[in-house]
Design an enzyme around this catalytic site. Structure first.
Site, PDB file in Angstrom:
ATOM      1  N   HIS A 101       0.835  -1.212   0.000  1.00  0.00           N
ATOM      2  CA  HIS A 101       0.000   0.000   0.000  1.00  0.00           C
ATOM      3  C   HIS A 101       0.866   1.256   0.000  1.00  0.00           C
ATOM      4  CE1 HIS A 101      -3.341   2.712   1.122  1.00  0.00           C
ATOM      5  NE2 HIS A 101      -2.436   3.278   1.913  1.00  0.00           N
ATOM      6  N   GLU A 102       1.871   1.286   0.860  1.00  0.00           N
ATOM      7  CA  GLU A 102       2.742   2.459   0.916  1.00  0.00           C
ATOM      8  C   GLU A 102       3.526   2.625  -0.388  1.00  0.00           C
ATOM      9  OE1 GLU A 102       2.191   4.533   3.081  1.00  0.00           O
ATOM     10  OE2 GLU A 102       1.051   3.252   4.453  1.00  0.00           O
ATOM     11  N   HIS A 105       1.577   4.437  -2.972  1.00  0.00           N
ATOM     12  CA  HIS A 105       1.700   5.897  -2.946  1.00  0.00           C
ATOM     13  C   HIS A 105       2.939   6.355  -3.723  1.00  0.00           C
ATOM     14  CE1 HIS A 105      -1.665   6.586  -0.372  1.00  0.00           C
ATOM     15  NE2 HIS A 105      -1.148   5.952   0.674  1.00  0.00           N
ATOM     16  N   HIS A 109       2.992   8.841  -6.920  1.00  0.00           N
ATOM     17  CA  HIS A 109       3.875   9.999  -7.014  1.00  0.00           C
ATOM     18  C   HIS A 109       4.650   9.984  -8.330  1.00  0.00           C
ATOM     19  CE1 HIS A 109       7.437  12.447  -5.169  1.00  0.00           C
ATOM     20  NE2 HIS A 109       6.613  13.221  -5.858  1.00  0.00           N
TER      21      HIS A 109
END
Length: 231
Positions: A101-102, A105, A109
């Site tokens: 999940h991280e 991100h 980006h």
């Protein structure tokens, strides 16, 4: 004519309802992550994160270990995926879901995902609003009969933080979807464990939904105070 609905009564009804919903969501999330932390997979959270970044060609993003619980986050400023110790070192479905999940991100980006860009653009204004909004609202309620415009300013500042909460929703949901899709495609999870990762991340997303609803309910309360005094 006075409003038929007392703002304080409405607020407390909403507050109690959302507080109960928040407790249910938090308890469900805690229970799922506790169970799924005991379901083993081949890679640790660190290895999952590093592989996902490699698979997406993100060679300039580093994976680090940070102290604390539920401190996992992606920092776009220094391009780091920061995983808590329990995720970084754990080879479980829960750790894999959080790590992916991280990294989702980080992929957002790198690909200039529009909602993430919008949220990032709002950060300076939201930081300013968060520092001053409660003071402005307090002063606005105390001086509402003398200087009603101050309460309107406070409502606008709070509305900005509420907007930020709702913009966060697609960012978090999309990161989870990227995570689940990649975990399955990369063979990190299978037919049995993919639903578990999906369930864990869905429960985590619900916490953002509840936070956004709570912010909206509070905003409605302040709006009723600000404009109710005009009647």
């Amino acid at each position: 004519m006075e409003s038929a609905i007392n703002p304080n009564t409405l607020y407390w009804i909403l507050f109690i309802g959302i507080a109960l919903l928040s407790w249910i969501v938090s308890a469900s999330l805690e229970s799922k992550f506790k169970r799924y932390s005991k379901v083993p997979i081949a890679l640790t959270g660190r290895q999952v994160a590093e592989k996902m970044l490699r698979d997406h060609g993100l060679t300039d993003v580093q994976v680090t270990c940070v102290s604390g619980r539920l401190t996992d986050h992606y920092n776009p400023t220094d391009k780091t995926v920061n995983l808590s110790e329990s995720v970084y070192n754990s080879a479980s479905v829960a750790a894999a879901a959080v790590a992916a999940h991280e990294c989702g991100h980080a992929v957002q980006h790198a690909t200039a995902y529009a909602p993430l860009q919008m949220r990032s653009a709002l950060v300076p204004a939201v930081d300013f609003a968060s520092r001053w909004v409660m003071w402005v609202l307090l002063a606005g309620m105390l001086l509402i009969n003398v200087f009603p415009g101050l309460m309107i300013v406070g409502v606008c500042l709070f509305a900005l933080t509420t907007l930020f909460s709702f913009i966060t929703l697609p960012v978090e949901i999309n990161a989870s979807q990227r995570a689940v899709d990649w975990l399955q495609e990369a063979g990190i999870t299978d037919r049995e464990t993919t639903p578990l990762a999906t369930s864990a991340l869905r429960s985590a997303a619900y916490t953002y939904v509840v936070a956004a609803l709570s912010s909206l309910a509070t905003l409605v309360y302040y709006i009723m105070i600000a404009f109710g005094k005009r009647n």
